[in-house]
Motif scaffolding. Sequence first.
Motif, PDB file in Angstrom:
ATOM      1  N   LYS A   2       1.223  -1.297   0.288  1.00  0.00           N
ATOM      2  CA  LYS A   2       0.033  -0.191  -0.047  1.00  0.00           C
ATOM      3  C   LYS A   2       0.996   1.204   0.203  1.00  0.00           C
ATOM      4  O   LYS A   2       0.772   2.549  -0.660  1.00  0.00           O
ATOM      5  N   ALA A   3       1.671   1.488   0.625  1.00  0.00           N
ATOM      6  CA  ALA A   3       2.451   2.539   0.834  1.00  0.00           C
ATOM      7  C   ALA A   3       3.100   2.832  -0.548  1.00  0.00           C
ATOM      8  O   ALA A   3       3.858   3.671  -1.006  1.00  0.00           O
ATOM      9  N   ASP A  58       2.135   1.738  -3.443  1.00  0.00           N
ATOM     10  CA  ASP A  58       0.680   2.198  -4.813  1.00  0.00           C
ATOM     11  C   ASP A  58       1.092   4.091  -4.361  1.00  0.00           C
ATOM     12  O   ASP A  58       0.920   4.499  -5.498  1.00  0.00           O
ATOM     13  N   ARG A  59       1.037   4.266  -2.416  1.00  0.00           N
ATOM     14  CA  ARG A  59       1.108   5.553  -2.082  1.00  0.00           C
ATOM     15  C   ARG A  59       1.619   7.188  -3.540  1.00  0.00           C
ATOM     16  O   ARG A  59       1.823   7.973  -3.934  1.00  0.00           O
ATOM     17  N   ALA A 108       1.475   6.781  -7.218  1.00  0.00           N
ATOM     18  CA  ALA A 108       0.369   7.396  -7.807  1.00  0.00           C
ATOM     19  C   ALA A 108       0.705   8.806  -8.081  1.00  0.00           C
ATOM     20  O   ALA A 108       0.298   9.719  -8.047  1.00  0.00           O
ATOM     21  N   ALA A 109       1.335   9.028  -6.854  1.00  0.00           N
ATOM     22  CA  ALA A 109       2.740  10.648  -6.926  1.00  0.00           C
ATOM     23  C   ALA A 109       3.322  10.832  -7.250  1.00  0.00           C
ATOM     24  O   ALA A 109       3.999  11.627  -7.987  1.00  0.00           O
TER      25      ALA A 109
END
Length: 288
Positions: free
Chosen positions: A250-251, A253-254, A257-258
């Motif tokens: 999840k980290a 993926d963030r 996304a950035a």
Amino acid sequence: MPARKDIDGSESVPAFYGKELRWKREAAGRTLQETVEGSYFGVSYLSEIERGERRMPLELARHVDRFLDTDGFFERRCADVQKARKGAHAEYFVPVLEAEPRARIIEEWNSALIPGLLQVRAYTQAVIHSTHPLDLPEEVDAKIDARLQRAKLFDNPKKPEYWTILHESLLWESILPPEAMAEQLDHIAALAKHRRIVPQVLLWNAPTRPFMDLSLMFMEFDDAPPLMYTEGSYHGQCIDDPALVKLYRKAYDRLRAAALPPEASLAMIEEAAEDYRNGMPRHGLEHR
């Protein structure tokens, strides 16, 4: 049921001992399930060892020796298998060497160095000279060759699917002379243009603080749970606990996304390479 694949024990040391393990297990009339009972390992793990796709951990070798009454044969051979896998790589990196050829997807984030799978010879040499300054020339050459050998994964046009997030500082704060850095960035761009990798650049002012010093590598497989690997200059760790892998995933993926989209990232990589060819590029902050 598909026919069982026969293993060529001459392909490698792990394949040789994997085939030997299968022979001894079947000669004893034992199933995979029976053989792993009482250990911390599963049937699929033992099956991968028998196929030569994994090295046998010492604790499992001892268990198998006791269960099959093989008089310490597999425990004594564990060192041989590990040495064959390790080559010029660090011992802690062996699980990655085993997993990469089987991976369907590989994804990486790095803020300190260009990932090993993407490095050209000059970049790898600079990293080794920095981290192991007392290595003899032949030791350096062996490490370089071993790292470049890993990149043969990209010779397969179908597998793996490879994504990487690169911190913008990797483009502008070079550890190489300008001409050599241009070659390194050209190599990444060429892999992207041939659709073997998908690079994304995370800009210098993006929210990366929790991961500034932490590299992340994720591997997904057709027939095994996902695996995560992280390392520093002199250590590395594989994580296969599903819950922990999910948190790190999840980290990651963030971060993705950035990051800039792949097309804009490729354009930035090519622009930086051109700047290096024309002399020292502008500093990242000035560039922006």
